[in-house]
Scaffold this motif. Structure first.
Motif, PDB file in Angstrom:
ATOM      1  N   ALA A  13      -1.699   2.926  22.048  1.00 16.77           N
ATOM      2  CA  ALA A  13      -0.805   2.645  20.909  1.00 16.77           C
ATOM      3  C   ALA A  13      -0.468   3.941  20.171  1.00 16.77           C
ATOM      4  O   ALA A  13       0.691   4.165  19.791  1.00 16.77           O
ATOM      5  CB  ALA A  13      -1.462   1.643  19.967  1.00 16.77           C
ATOM      6  N   PHE A  73      -0.466   6.913  21.498  1.00 19.89           N
ATOM      7  CA  PHE A  73       0.393   7.683  22.416  1.00 19.89           C
ATOM      8  C   PHE A  73       1.853   7.237  22.306  1.00 19.89           C
ATOM      9  O   PHE A  73       2.757   8.072  22.174  1.00 19.89           O
ATOM     10  CB  PHE A  73      -0.124   7.498  23.847  1.00 19.89           C
ATOM     11  N   ILE A  74       2.073   5.922  22.311  1.00 15.03           N
ATOM     12  CA  ILE A  74       3.449   5.398  22.255  1.00 15.03           C
ATOM     13  C   ILE A  74       4.116   5.807  20.940  1.00 15.03           C
ATOM     14  O   ILE A  74       5.221   6.355  20.932  1.00 15.03           O
ATOM     15  CB  ILE A  74       3.465   3.856  22.424  1.00 15.03           C
ATOM     16  N   GLY A  75       3.422   5.552  19.820  1.00 16.25           N
ATOM     17  CA  GLY A  75       4.004   5.852  18.510  1.00 16.25           C
ATOM     18  C   GLY A  75       4.284   7.329  18.316  1.00 16.25           C
ATOM     19  O   GLY A  75       5.393   7.723  17.945  1.00 16.25           O
ATOM     20  N   ILE A  76       3.281   8.143  18.608  1.00 19.08           N
ATOM     21  CA  ILE A  76       3.422   9.589  18.387  1.00 19.08           C
ATOM     22  C   ILE A  76       4.494  10.182  19.311  1.00 19.08           C
ATOM     23  O   ILE A  76       5.319  10.991  18.881  1.00 19.08           O
ATOM     24  CB  ILE A  76       2.062  10.318  18.612  1.00 19.08           C
ATOM     25  N   SER A  77       4.500   9.779  20.584  1.00 14.08           N
ATOM     26  CA  SER A  77       5.472  10.388  21.503  1.00 14.08           C
ATOM     27  C   SER A  77       6.896   9.951  21.161  1.00 14.08           C
ATOM     28  O   SER A  77       7.823  10.764  21.234  1.00 14.08           O
ATOM     29  CB  SER A  77       5.126  10.124  22.962  1.00 14.08           C
ATOM     30  N   ALA A  78       7.086   8.678  20.772  1.00 15.69           N
ATOM     31  CA  ALA A  78       8.439   8.234  20.379  1.00 15.69           C
ATOM     32  C   ALA A  78       8.911   9.030  19.166  1.00 15.69           C
ATOM     33  O   ALA A  78      10.044   9.541  19.145  1.00 15.69           O
ATOM     34  CB  ALA A  78       8.438   6.744  20.070  1.00 15.69           C
ATOM     35  N   GLY A  79       8.050   9.168  18.173  1.00 15.77           N
ATOM     36  CA  GLY A  79       8.402   9.950  16.978  1.00 15.77           C
ATOM     37  C   GLY A  79       8.670  11.404  17.316  1.00 15.77           C
ATOM     38  O   GLY A  79       9.624  12.006  16.820  1.00 15.77           O
ATOM     39  N   TYR A  80       7.858  11.951  18.194  1.00 20.32           N
ATOM     40  CA  TYR A  80       8.015  13.360  18.583  1.00 20.32           C
ATOM     41  C   TYR A  80       9.395  13.607  19.197  1.00 20.32           C
ATOM     42  O   TYR A  80      10.098  14.548  18.825  1.00 20.32           O
ATOM     43  CB  TYR A  80       6.909  13.751  19.572  1.00 20.32           C
ATOM     44  N   TRP A  81       9.790  12.735  20.124  1.00 18.62           N
ATOM     45  CA  TRP A  81      11.070  12.953  20.813  1.00 18.62           C
ATOM     46  C   TRP A  81      12.271  12.732  19.896  1.00 18.62           C
ATOM     47  O   TRP A  81      13.267  13.444  20.001  1.00 18.62           O
ATOM     48  CB  TRP A  81      11.161  12.077  22.075  1.00 18.62           C
ATOM     49  N   VAL A  82      12.178  11.750  18.997  1.00 19.42           N
ATOM     50  CA  VAL A  82      13.289  11.525  18.053  1.00 19.42           C
ATOM     51  C   VAL A  82      13.472  12.770  17.183  1.00 19.42           C
ATOM     52  O   VAL A  82      14.585  13.282  17.024  1.00 19.42           O
ATOM     53  CB  VAL A  82      13.043  10.261  17.186  1.00 19.42           C
ATOM     54  N   VAL A  83      12.359  13.287  16.657  1.00 20.39           N
ATOM     55  CA  VAL A  83      12.424  14.459  15.776  1.00 20.39           C
ATOM     56  C   VAL A  83      12.917  15.700  16.547  1.00 20.39           C
ATOM     57  O   VAL A  83      13.804  16.417  16.083  1.00 20.39           O
ATOM     58  CB  VAL A  83      11.036  14.728  15.134  1.00 20.39           C
ATOM     59  N   THR A  84      12.352  15.930  17.716  1.00 17.66           N
ATOM     60  CA  THR A  84      12.737  17.108  18.495  1.00 17.66           C
ATOM     61  C   THR A  84      14.224  17.076  18.839  1.00 17.66           C
ATOM     62  O   THR A  84      14.925  18.084  18.691  1.00 17.66           O
ATOM     63  CB  THR A  84      11.897  17.178  19.795  1.00 17.66           C
TER      64      THR A  84
END
Lengths: 225, 207
Positions: free
Chosen positions: B32, B34-45
């Motif tokens: 959970a 991993f999913i949240g952090i990676s989704a947020g990471y890609w949106v921000v990047t």
């Protein structure tokens, strides 16, 4: 309007890009369109993020099984969003890069995301090992070829492979396992890969034509209401 | 802070590995996160790299960038059910442009260039290849041709055609074997990397 306009856009844009290859002043159009993709991708990711939030909020509302993990996912998502978009805890402030060393965003990336990502992929090593057991049972000639090629490649990339055939004289060096692995990679493997690559190329060309000419329309989905 | 980071990374690494035992709350928690952090990471990047870096900074000089921004905005209309069908416009733009770009690129790189590189000279004036190279070139030419014959399903694989297709499948099996070997190697090196992190960086058992 709902179906004809998208089909016309696909036809126009696709044809334009094909012709741009043959008309020198239009050569850069492909690069410009790639730039549009990059900008559209941001909105697509926002849409993806929005969907993630919607799915997990609906899971929370309905108190579905394991809904507690949805809270963790949402907290993680919004945490990265707030910290990254407002550059909170960034040593250089709002003007510095979001990935600046020491920022909360970058620290979370290195301490949480990188370990999780590489462990997820590393986990596959165990499943690959179990798949190897099944694949490495030489049931017929084709399976034997797969087994032998994989075995030589695996052995050829390890010091053990080098040690195993170091006694083979230099005049027959091609029979040494590391050299045999290189030969397999450069000749029979290359041949098989080329056949697959050419096949994919032909498939892409025909599918592109189907899309541009409007024969393939599944990407438009179904009309609702 | 660095110490805390190590413990967090170790906790999450072990959480993912706990799946080897069976699906459990520790794994689900790590998943959970991993999913949240990676989704947020890609949106921000993507927001900072593409939207700010390419559109916001460049739209003054290049007004055409507005086309990308408008199409992107139209894509968000998918969230409004009544006018959601408008989101098909940017989608069809992407599909049309990808089809146009890929058709030409794949035709030149995946078809023409591959065929050209397959048909190599065996001998001739000014051509100095070793016997090893010549044998390699023959193997590549025979393998590519027979592999393509195998993928041709419009004719029944019988007689000479079937025999050639049979040779083709042998080459394809060797390719799959080689790819499989490489995949195993890469996954193992990742596993070694994680073990090295746990036993060296975290526990300090390996110096």
């Amino acid at each position: 309007m709902k179906r004809q306009v998208p089909l016309l856009i696909t036809l126009f844009v696709g044809t334009l890009l094909i012709f741009s290859v043959f008309i020198p002043p239009m050569e850069n159009i492909g690069e410009n369109f790639t730039l549009f993709f990059d900008i559209i991708a941001v909105f697509a990711f926002f849409l993806g993020g929005g969907n993630l939030v919607r799915v997990h909020i609906s899971k929370l509302r309905r108190r579905k099984k394991d809904y507690g993990y949805s809270i963790i996912t949402l907290v993680g998502f919004f945490f990265m969003l707030i910290v990254g978009l407002f550059k909170i805890g960034n040593p250089g402030g709002i003007a510095a890069s979001v990935t600046a060393e020491g920022s909360i965003f970058q620290t979370t990336f290195t301490t949480v995301l990188i370990p999780l990502q590489s462990t997820m992929y590393a986990l596959l090593a165990f499943f690959v090992a179990s798949a190897s057991y099944r694949a490495f049972r030489a049931k017929n000639r084709e399976a034997t070829l797969l087994l032998v090629a994989a075995f030589i490649i695996l052995l050829g990339r390890t010091p053990f492979g080098m040690m195993l055939t170091s006694w083979v004289p230099d005049s027959f060096s091609v029979l040494q396992v590391p050299n045999l692995a290189i030969w397999i990679m450069n000749s029979p493997n290359l041949a098989g890969q080329r056949a697959i690559i050419i096949g994919i190329g032909l498939g892409v060309v025909s599918m592109s034509l189907r899309l541009i000419l409007g024969v393939e329309r599944t990407y438009l989905g179904e009309d609702r209401g | 802070m660095e110490h805390l980071g190590l413990w967090v990374a170790a906790f999450l690494t072990l959480g993912i590995y706990s799946f080897l035992y069976r699906d459990n709350p520790w794994y689900k928690l790590s998943e959970a996160i991993f999913i949240g952090i990676s989704a947020g990471y890609w949106v921000v990047t993507l927001f900072w790299d593409n939207f700010y870096g390419k559109f916001w900074v460049g739209h003054g000089e290049d007004p055409w960038l507005w086309v990308g921004a408008v199409l992107g905005f139209l894509m968000l209309l998918r969230l409004v059910p009544k006018i959601g069908w408008i989101s098909r416009w940017p989608l069809s733009f992407i599909v049309g442009a990808t089809a146009g770009l890929w058709m030409m690129n794949y035709f030149s790189s995946n078809i023409m260039l591959q065929v050209k590189d397959t048909i190599m000279p065996l001998f001739g004036s000014g051509y100095t290849a070793s016997a090893y190279d010549i044998v390699g070139n023959i193997v590549v030419a025979v393998g590519t041709f027979s592999g393509l014959v195998y993928f041709f399903f419009s004719k029944e694989h019988k007689g000479a055609f079937g025999a050639t297709a049979k040779v083709g499948i042998w080459f394809i099996m060797i390719t799959f074997g080689a790819s499989f070997g490489y995949t195993v190697m890469s996954r193992m090196s990742l596993l070694i990397g994680r073990m090295d992190f746990l036993f060296s960086d975290w526990l300090g058992l390996i110096k």
